[in-house]
Design a protein around this motif. Structure first.
Motif, PDB file in Angstrom:
ATOM      1  N   LEU A 286      29.602  49.227  -1.755  1.00 12.14           N
ATOM      2  CA  LEU A 286      28.348  49.010  -1.043  1.00 12.14           C
ATOM      3  C   LEU A 286      27.756  47.631  -1.295  1.00 12.14           C
ATOM      4  N   THR A 287      28.319  46.899  -2.259  1.00 11.20           N
ATOM      5  CA  THR A 287      27.740  45.622  -2.655  1.00 11.20           C
ATOM      6  C   THR A 287      28.797  44.527  -2.689  1.00 11.20           C
ATOM      7  N   ARG A 288      28.337  43.288  -2.791  1.00 16.88           N
ATOM      8  CA  ARG A 288      29.235  42.134  -2.825  1.00 16.88           C
ATOM      9  C   ARG A 288      30.163  42.187  -4.035  1.00 16.88           C
ATOM     10  N   PHE A 289      29.614  42.542  -5.198  1.00 20.37           N
ATOM     11  CA  PHE A 289      30.414  42.684  -6.410  1.00 20.37           C
ATOM     12  C   PHE A 289      30.392  44.148  -6.835  1.00 20.37           C
ATOM     13  N   PRO A 290      31.553  44.803  -6.945  1.00 23.61           N
ATOM     14  CA  PRO A 290      31.561  46.200  -7.384  1.00 23.61           C
ATOM     15  C   PRO A 290      30.880  46.391  -8.735  1.00 23.61           C
ATOM     16  N   SER A 291      31.038  45.404  -9.623  1.00 23.79           N
ATOM     17  CA  SER A 291      30.394  45.460 -10.934  1.00 23.79           C
ATOM     18  C   SER A 291      30.292  44.050 -11.485  1.00 23.79           C
ATOM     19  N   LEU A 292      29.431  43.883 -12.475  1.00 25.21           N
ATOM     20  CA  LEU A 292      29.217  42.585 -13.103  1.00 25.21           C
ATOM     21  C   LEU A 292      29.361  42.770 -14.605  1.00 25.21           C
ATOM     22  N   GLU A 293      30.296  42.025 -15.220  1.00 26.04           N
ATOM     23  CA  GLU A 293      30.549  42.138 -16.652  1.00 26.04           C
ATOM     24  C   GLU A 293      30.083  40.860 -17.344  1.00 26.04           C
ATOM     25  N   LEU A 294      29.093  40.982 -18.215  1.00 31.91           N
ATOM     26  CA  LEU A 294      28.469  39.831 -18.850  1.00 31.91           C
ATOM     27  C   LEU A 294      28.551  39.943 -20.367  1.00 31.91           C
TER      28      LEU A 294
ATOM     29  N   GLN B 118      23.456  42.588  -4.975  1.00 31.07           N
ATOM     30  CA  GLN B 118      24.810  42.036  -5.028  1.00 31.07           C
ATOM     31  C   GLN B 118      25.720  42.921  -5.864  1.00 31.07           C
ATOM     32  N   THR B 119      25.112  43.717  -6.752  1.00 31.39           N
ATOM     33  CA  THR B 119      25.856  44.736  -7.480  1.00 31.39           C
ATOM     34  C   THR B 119      24.880  45.818  -7.886  1.00 31.39           C
ATOM     35  N   ARG B 120      25.411  47.002  -8.177  1.00 29.03           N
ATOM     36  CA  ARG B 120      24.584  48.103  -8.685  1.00 29.03           C
ATOM     37  C   ARG B 120      25.093  48.594 -10.024  1.00 29.03           C
ATOM     38  N   VAL B 121      26.083  47.878 -10.577  1.00 28.09           N
ATOM     39  CA  VAL B 121      26.672  48.272 -11.852  1.00 28.09           C
ATOM     40  C   VAL B 121      26.867  47.028 -12.709  1.00 28.09           C
ATOM     41  N   ALA B 122      26.400  47.070 -13.959  1.00 28.81           N
ATOM     42  CA  ALA B 122      26.550  45.899 -14.825  1.00 28.81           C
ATOM     43  C   ALA B 122      26.688  46.317 -16.283  1.00 28.81           C
ATOM     44  N   THR B 123      27.442  45.514 -17.017  1.00 30.61           N
ATOM     45  CA  THR B 123      27.527  45.647 -18.475  1.00 30.61           C
ATOM     46  C   THR B 123      27.135  44.322 -19.105  1.00 30.61           C
ATOM     47  N   LEU B 124      26.532  44.396 -20.283  1.00 34.27           N
ATOM     48  CA  LEU B 124      26.139  43.191 -21.008  1.00 34.27           C
ATOM     49  C   LEU B 124      26.355  43.417 -22.497  1.00 34.27           C
ATOM     50  N   MET B 125      27.278  42.661 -23.086  1.00 31.77           N
ATOM     51  CA  MET B 125      27.520  42.706 -24.525  1.00 31.77           C
ATOM     52  C   MET B 125      26.709  41.598 -25.198  1.00 31.77           C
ATOM     53  N   PHE B 126      25.767  41.976 -26.049  1.00 31.00           N
ATOM     54  CA  PHE B 126      25.007  40.957 -26.766  1.00 31.00           C
ATOM     55  C   PHE B 126      25.933  40.120 -27.644  1.00 31.00           C
ATOM     56  N   ALA B 127      26.929  40.751 -28.223  1.00 31.59           N
ATOM     57  CA  ALA B 127      27.938  40.048 -29.033  1.00 31.59           C
ATOM     58  C   ALA B 127      29.159  40.944 -29.150  1.00 31.59           C
ATOM     59  N   ASN B 128      30.284  40.358 -29.546  1.00 35.74           N
ATOM     60  CA  ASN B 128      31.505  41.135 -29.715  1.00 35.74           C
ATOM     61  C   ASN B 128      31.387  42.053 -30.920  1.00 35.74           C
ATOM     62  N   GLU B 129      32.099  43.167 -30.870  1.00 41.63           N
ATOM     63  CA  GLU B 129      32.099  44.065 -32.014  1.00 41.63           C
ATOM     64  C   GLU B 129      32.783  43.385 -33.206  1.00 41.63           C
ATOM     65  N   GLY B 130      32.128  43.471 -34.359  1.00 45.61           N
ATOM     66  CA  GLY B 130      32.622  42.792 -35.549  1.00 45.61           C
ATOM     67  C   GLY B 130      32.138  41.364 -35.668  1.00 45.61           C
ATOM     68  N   SER B 131      31.284  40.930 -34.744  1.00 46.16           N
ATOM     69  CA  SER B 131      30.790  39.548 -34.745  1.00 46.16           C
ATOM     70  C   SER B 131      30.129  39.193 -36.080  1.00 46.16           C
ATOM     71  N   ASN B 132      30.390  37.975 -36.531  1.00 44.33           N
ATOM     72  CA  ASN B 132      29.784  37.511 -37.784  1.00 44.33           C
ATOM     73  C   ASN B 132      28.898  36.295 -37.541  1.00 44.33           C
ATOM     74  N   ARG B 133      28.346  36.181 -36.340  1.00 40.63           N
ATOM     75  CA  ARG B 133      27.470  35.053 -36.041  1.00 40.63           C
ATOM     76  C   ARG B 133      26.187  35.169 -36.863  1.00 40.63           C
ATOM     77  N   SER B 134      25.578  34.046 -37.138  1.00 47.50           N
ATOM     78  CA  SER B 134      24.309  34.032 -37.854  1.00 47.50           C
ATOM     79  C   SER B 134      23.154  34.104 -36.860  1.00 47.50           C
ATOM     80  N   TYR B 135      21.967  34.404 -37.363  1.00 42.58           N
ATOM     81  CA  TYR B 135      20.785  34.580 -36.522  1.00 42.58           C
ATOM     82  C   TYR B 135      19.642  33.737 -37.074  1.00 42.58           C
ATOM     83  N   GLY B 136      19.749  32.429 -36.852  1.00 44.54           N
ATOM     84  CA  GLY B 136      18.724  31.525 -37.348  1.00 44.54           C
ATOM     85  C   GLY B 136      17.350  31.820 -36.790  1.00 44.54           C
TER      86      GLY B 136
END
Length: 428
Positions: free
Chosen positions: A124-132, A280-298
């Motif tokens: 129904l939309t331009r993009f079936p889903s959006l992965e972010l 443009q889409t009705r389905v989306a995913t958004l990962m804040f960070a990868n699983e196991g991420s060791n980034r710092s949070y200044g």
């Protein structure tokens, strides 16, 4: 350039239907390394629970979300495969399937809930889903004790053997949504626009002005709000366009990312919202960070790595630092939900017409347990979901039961998903 749905676009009968309903969207937002559960879980059940520390940033949205306690993802457990809980937790989060332990090409998981939705309503939309996402990750190699990076860097699976790569560049997402259909031309236009700092809105403003003159007051206001949102994102993207130009000049394969992590998450969230708003889409995913991420949070006053702090061993300093990271995440969630709640449309707001799941596949990051998961559901799915409650389910209730229920709420029926045993009660 895509536009939001305007009343003037529709015949009278369609306008009457639109006044009663709007598209219902599904969104899935993932955070890694578990959550400080004592600071997350409300002390009481029902509608009058007191917001714990990690949920305080959501105080203005109390009636827009619910907390679900007791859900589990059995597919994320070792089940004889030994270490690798981080990879398994991301892989199983939306599939309910235990992924094959391999770092080679023979990866195997299961189709994810978002892609089931995309198969049913994506046409129904331009993009079936959006992965972010907000952290790059490979689709091959060993990222967690013999598990492929494809498992820990993605939550979306089109089939048992096909993970869907996420896009982590805000500029690339913006160009995908607003840069035109011709991929080759888009790349050329992008380079020129970065060089001359020419806005997409500048290129279409004459047409927009002509359109506005033909619209009613309600549509004019809606168009102004939308164009302002797009302009605001362009201004924010311009803050690191100089770095983008430098990268293009030296032929860099990877575009630069926003300096502030909060800005990265919010830009991605804003573009997800714009994609929903313009249908443009009705389905989306958004990962804040990868699983196991060791980034710092200044920004959250945490110079240490996230994964390191999640293995707290009950050390008070690490527990405090982990809590700061988790609250930082819910602050970004609050921003995204408030943005969705600010957009008026048929049936209420964009948030009212969305079913959004936020959480992760690990509970306590130190124990790597996959029961009693941190799960929040926001939005009313067009009036189908009731919110403002804390519901506790029986121990080991499959999270996939929630996923089936949420799919139902957006008009997608699936008989089974992973280890599901039925639908959740107290949700509709």
């Amino acid at each position: 350039m895509a536009l939001p749905l305007l009343e003037s676009m529709l015949p009278v009968r369609a306008m009457a239907a639109m006044a009663k309903s709007a598209p219902v969207r599904a969104a899935f937002l993932f955070v890694p390394n578990g959550v400080s559960m004592p600071k997350w879980t409300p002390a009481t059940e029902g509608a009058n629970f007191e917001l714990p520390y990690l949920l305080e940033p959501l105080a203005n949205l109390r009636k827009e979300f619910s907390i679900f306690t007791g859900l589990a993802q059995n597919g994320a457990r070792p089940l004889g495969d030994g270490p690798g809980d981080h990879a398994r937790s991301a892989a199983a989060w939306l599939t309910g399937v235990h992924p094959r332990k391999t770092s080679g090409a023979d990866i195997h998981n299961g189709i994810s809930a978002d892609q089931i939705a995309a198969m049913h309503i994506g046409e129904l939309t331009r993009f079936p889903s959006l992965e972010l996402g907000c952290e790059r990750g490979g689709m091959a190699g060993d990222c967690d004790s013999g598990y492929s990076c494809a498992y820990s860097s993605g939550i979306s699976w089109r089939s048992d053997t096909t993970p869907v790569a996420k896009e982590t560049s805000p500029r690339a997402v913006f160009e995908r949504l607003f840069g035109g259909e011709d991929a080759g031309e888009s790349a050329e236009v992008r380079a020129k626009r970065l060089m001359y700092k020419q806005s997409i809105l500048d290129m279409v403003m004459e047409d927009a002005s002509a359109l506005k003159a033909k619209l009613g007051m309600h549509d004019q206001r809606k168009l102004d709000e939308y164009l302002t949102s797009v302009r605001e994102i362009e201004v924010r993207l311009a803050k690191f366009d100089s770095a983008q130009k430098a990268a293009i000049a030296v032929g860099a394969k990877e575009p630069p990312m926003p300096k502030e992590f909060s800005e990265h998450i919010r830009l991605m969230g804003d573009m997800m919202v714009l994609a929903f708003q313009t249908d443009q889409t009705r389905v989306a995913t958004l990962m804040f960070a990868n699983e196991g991420s060791n980034r710092s949070y200044g920004e959250a006053d945490v110079p240490e790595g996230h994964h390191d702090m999640s293995h707290h061993g009950k050390d008070q300093h690490k527990l405090e630092q982990k809590g700061k990271i988790d609250r930082f995440h819910t602050e970004q969630l609050a921003y995204i939900l408030e943005r969705m709640a600010s957009i008026k449309e048929a049936g209420g707001t964009l948030l009212d017409n969305t079913a959004l799941i936020y959480g992760g596949g690990i509970s306590d990051g130190d124990r790597h347990n996959h029961d009693d998961l941190p799960i929040l559901v926001a939005g009313k799915a067009g009036g189908r979901l009731k919110q403002g409650q804390h519901v506790t389910y029986s121990t080991e209730t499959p999270m996939t039961n929630l996923l089936l229920s949420v799919l139902d709420s957006v008009g997608v029926h699936a008989e089974k998903l992973g280890d599901s045993t039925g639908r959740l009660q107290q949700l509709f």
